[in-house]
Motif scaffolding. Structure first.
Motif, mmCIF file in Angstrom:
data_model
loop_
_atom_site.group_PDB
_atom_site.id
_atom_site.type_symbol
_atom_site.label_atom_id
_atom_site.label_comp_id
_atom_site.label_asym_id
_atom_site.label_seq_id
_atom_site.Cartn_x
_atom_site.Cartn_y
_atom_site.Cartn_z
ATOM 1 N N LYS A 76 2.516 7.702 -2.163
ATOM 2 C CA LYS A 76 1.907 6.687 -1.295
ATOM 3 C C LYS A 76 1.256 7.323 -0.062
ATOM 4 O O LYS A 76 1.108 6.695 0.988
ATOM 5 N N LYS A 128 -7.444 -1.341 -8.848
ATOM 6 C CA LYS A 128 -6.488 -2.375 -9.263
ATOM 7 C C LYS A 128 -5.043 -1.881 -9.116
ATOM 8 O O LYS A 128 -4.155 -2.621 -8.646
ATOM 9 N N ASN A 130 -4.004 0.361 -7.107
ATOM 10 C CA ASN A 130 -3.654 0.583 -5.706
ATOM 11 C C ASN A 130 -2.995 -0.649 -5.100
ATOM 12 O O ASN A 130 -2.167 -0.537 -4.187
ATOM 13 N N ALA A 131 -3.346 -1.839 -5.584
ATOM 14 C CA ALA A 131 -2.751 -3.071 -5.047
ATOM 15 C C ALA A 131 -1.250 -3.130 -5.337
ATOM 16 O O ALA A 131 -0.456 -3.604 -4.504
ATOM 17 N N PHE A 132 -0.858 -2.662 -6.503
ATOM 18 C CA PHE A 132 0.572 -2.668 -6.852
ATOM 19 C C PHE A 132 1.328 -1.637 -6.030
ATOM 20 O O PHE A 132 2.503 -1.849 -5.683
ATOM 21 N N THR A 134 0.601 -0.777 -2.962
ATOM 22 C CA THR A 134 0.727 -1.331 -1.608
ATOM 23 C C THR A 134 1.849 -2.376 -1.561
ATOM 24 O O THR A 134 2.598 -2.463 -0.569
ATOM 25 N N ASP A 135 2.030 -3.139 -2.611
ATOM 26 C CA ASP A 135 3.041 -4.214 -2.630
ATOM 27 C C ASP A 135 4.401 -3.742 -3.155
ATOM 28 O O ASP A 135 5.330 -4.555 -3.313
ATOM 29 N N ASN A 136 4.497 -2.456 -3.524
ATOM 30 C CA ASN A 136 5.734 -1.907 -4.091
ATOM 31 C C ASN A 136 6.165 -2.653 -5.339
ATOM 32 O O ASN A 136 7.339 -2.983 -5.561
ATOM 33 N N THR A 137 5.209 -2.964 -6.185
ATOM 34 C CA THR A 137 5.534 -3.693 -7.444
ATOM 35 C C THR A 137 5.093 -2.858 -8.617
ATOM 36 O O THR A 137 4.505 -3.353 -9.576
ATOM 37 N N THR A 138 5.304 -1.568 -8.573
ATOM 38 C CA THR A 138 4.831 -0.662 -9.626
ATOM 39 C C THR A 138 5.685 -0.753 -10.881
ATOM 40 O O THR A 138 5.307 -0.184 -11.912
ATOM 41 N N THR A 140 6.256 -3.418 -12.544
ATOM 42 C CA THR A 140 5.890 -4.609 -13.326
ATOM 43 C C THR A 140 5.144 -4.174 -14.577
ATOM 44 O O THR A 140 4.601 -3.074 -14.666
#
Length: 594
Positions: A76, A128, A130-132, A134-138, A140
């Motif tokens: 990150k 696309k 990069n958004a995950f 930033t939200d710490n939802t990798t 998913t």
């Protein structure tokens, strides 16, 4: 000797020309072949190398971008974002170079378009995922799917780059095959070119040989012409000269020296030496004319005198015209003629004209005496004869009366002769005033002058309508009067005179009598009668002065009337002809220029 040198020089030039052409052809062929081969090989290799290099750069940049993006997902750290974004700029520059390299190759352009879209898809995938991050939802499923697509896109990019690489190598191989084919064809091609060149050289050689033959023939003709010109100058008593104005150099022909009384080329050709022969009174004028030659494009005739060493004076006439040579140098080409004979003939002609003028004055004085001084004693003779008849005739014997009649007849013929001579004198020096006149009116006036004779002989006169013409009025009326009088005088006894006057306009070329006439059209007037006629063999003498075809006891006259007619027609630049048949009649044909 000069001709042999010319032919030797020509042969040498031919050999040099052939050797030069052969060497140039040989060197040019080898040079062209090697340079062309090297250039084609170098261009093909360099192009293929650059295309493959740029493809490797793109794949390398994208790999770096992929690696930086994965590091970003793990750490990150924004540093890796800048790394793969910088790689995008490098990829774009590489794409621009590839566009120039592939040029008009449509297959490679399509492949490049696909590769460009795959690159855009890869960076869209980066955005696309990069958004995950930033939200710490990798963790998913969606992120995992996107991450897996990234790998698929990268594999597609490798395959597309390999396809472009393979296609470029394929094109390289095709070019190499074409090159090998060209190499195999090149020897044959150059051999054919060599043959064609040799054929052209042979043709050129033949052309040069033929031209030289023609030049030789022309030179022979020029030699003949030069000799003919020299002879013509000698016969015509003229010589030519050339003045090179810029260099002030003169060239005189051989005969120009002869005109000066010198041997050909016996002194240097220049103006100062020429002036030594010019008459002292003509030196200044000739020098002035020479100055005018420089400015004038064409010099009018110049007359001057020269004095030869033996003291003879000759009259010369010169003419010159300027022209420019191929190198732009101004020159004067002149011709000088010996006109001494012409001058002497002119002076002699002037002297003869003066003598003729004196004779004309004497003739005029004689005409005056004939028309005035001779008539006065003749009138006295006729007066005294008339008084003798009135007062003394009864005292004469028969022989006396005969003598008196003969005196009367002789004096009448004398008066008629004087009047005719006076009339002929007037036509010999005519009033040159030509005016437009109606010939019908002049013809009627002539008839009125002899109306008593016409009525006495009951003559029948018919006439066509005559035209208007520019004539000397009193002479034309005298012409009609003399022709009518001639027909009435020589009519047959106990036969009514019939006189016909016919008119037509004729073209000189269509009338055999006018074959050498200077004008194109003429008024033709014919006078026909039914009189005693004459023998046609006398037709050429009938207009001579004092010429008579008949005895004066039979027909009165002086032999001047028809001579006056001829003189009048000559004054009008026309023609008159006579045609006759004994006891049939006469025809007089008059031609007046329109």
């Amino acid at each position: 000797m000069k001709r042999n040198n010319l032919f030797k020089s020509t042969s040498f030039l031919r050999v040099v020309l052939l050797l030069s052409l052969f060497v140039i052809l040989l060197i040019g062929g080898f040079t062209y072949r090697h340079i062309s081969n090297l250039t084609n090989s170098e261009e093909i290799v360099v192009k293929t190398y650059n295309v493959n290099l740029e493809l490797e750069h793109i794949v390398s940049y994208l790999r770096d971008a992929e690696s930086a993006h994965r590091n970003y997902i793990v750490t990150k750290d924004r540093f890796y974002v800048n790394t793969y974004l910088n790689a995008k700029e490098k990829v774009n520059r590489a794409f621009l170079k590839l566009e120039d390299l592939v040029g008009l190759n449509s297959n490679q352009q399509k492949n490049l378009t696909v590769l460009n879209k795959l690159t855009d898809s890869l960076y869209n995938n980066f955005s696309k995922t990069n958004a995950f991050v930033t939200d710490n939802t990798t963790n998913t499923e969606t992120f995992k799917t996107l991450f897996f697509e990234e790998k698929i896109i990268m594999d597609s990019i490798r395959r597309q780059s390999n396809a472009m690489f393979d296609l470029e190598n394929k094109l390289l191989n095709e070019k190499q095959n074409e090159y090998q084919s060209d190499l195999r064809f090149t020897p044959l091609f150059f051999y054919l070119v060599l043959l064609a060149t040799l054929v052209l050289i042979i043709m050129a050689y033949n052309k040069i040989s033929n031209d030289l033959k023609k030049i030789k023939a022309k030179n022979d003709q020029l030699l003949i012409f030069e000799e003919s010109t020299n002879q013509s100058e000698i016969i015509g008593k003229h010589g030519n000269w050339v003045w090179h104005i810029d260099s002030n150099k003169f060239i005189y022909s051989d005969n120009l020296y002869r005109l000066l009384g010198e041997e050909p080329q016996s002194f240097e050709a220049n103006f100062d030496n020429f002036l030594k022969f010019v008459h002292p009174e003509d030196v200044d004028k000739l020098a002035e004319d020479l100055d005018n030659m420089i400015d004038a494009e064409e010099l009018p005739f110049v007359n001057y005198r020269i004095v030869q060493k033996n003291g003879s004076i000759k009259h010369l006439k010169a003419y010159a015209k300027s022209f420019y040579s191929a190198d732009g140098q101004k020159r004067l080409l002149g011709n000088t003629s010996d006109i001494t004979d012409e001058i002497e003939s002119f002076l002699e002609l002037e002297e003869r004209n003066l003598e003729l003028e004196r004779n004309n004055k004497e003739l005029s004085a004689f005409n005056y005496a004939a028309s005035h001084d001779l008539q006065e004693p003749l009138r006295k003779i006729q007066t005294f004869i008339s008084r003798l008849e009135e007062k003394e005739s009864d005292k004469f014997s028969d022989p006396g009366h005969q003598y008196l009649d003969r005196i009367k007849s002789a004096s009448a013929r004398m008066r008629l002769l004087i009047d005719d001579l006076l009339q002929f004198s007037r036509t010999n020096k005519p009033d040159k005033e030509f005016v437009s006149a109606d010939l019908n009116e002049l013809f009627e006036n002539a008839k009125q002058d002899i109306v008593e004779i016409i009525l006495e002989k009951k003559a029948q006169i018919t006439s066509d309508t005559l035209p208007r013409a520019k004539v000397i009025v009193f002479q034309m009326q005298q012409l009609f009067l003399n022709l009518l009088s001639n027909s009435l005088k020589y009519c047959k006894k106990e036969t009514v005179p019939i006189i016909e006057i016919n008119y037509s306009k004729v073209k000189a070329n269509d009338d055999p009598l006018l074959s050498k006439a200077p004008k194109s059209f003429y008024h033709k007037i014919t006078f026909s009668d039914n009189g005693i006629g004459f023998d046609q063999k006398y037709a050429g003498k009938i207009f001579d002065l004092f010429n008579r075809l008949h005895n004066k006891q039979e027909y009165s006259g002086t032999g001047i009337g028809l001579s006056i007619c001829k003189k009048i027609i000559d004054n009008h630049q026309g023609f008159i002809f006579a045609k006759g048949e004994i006891n049939i009649g006469s025809v007089f044909t008059v031609y007046l220029p329109e």
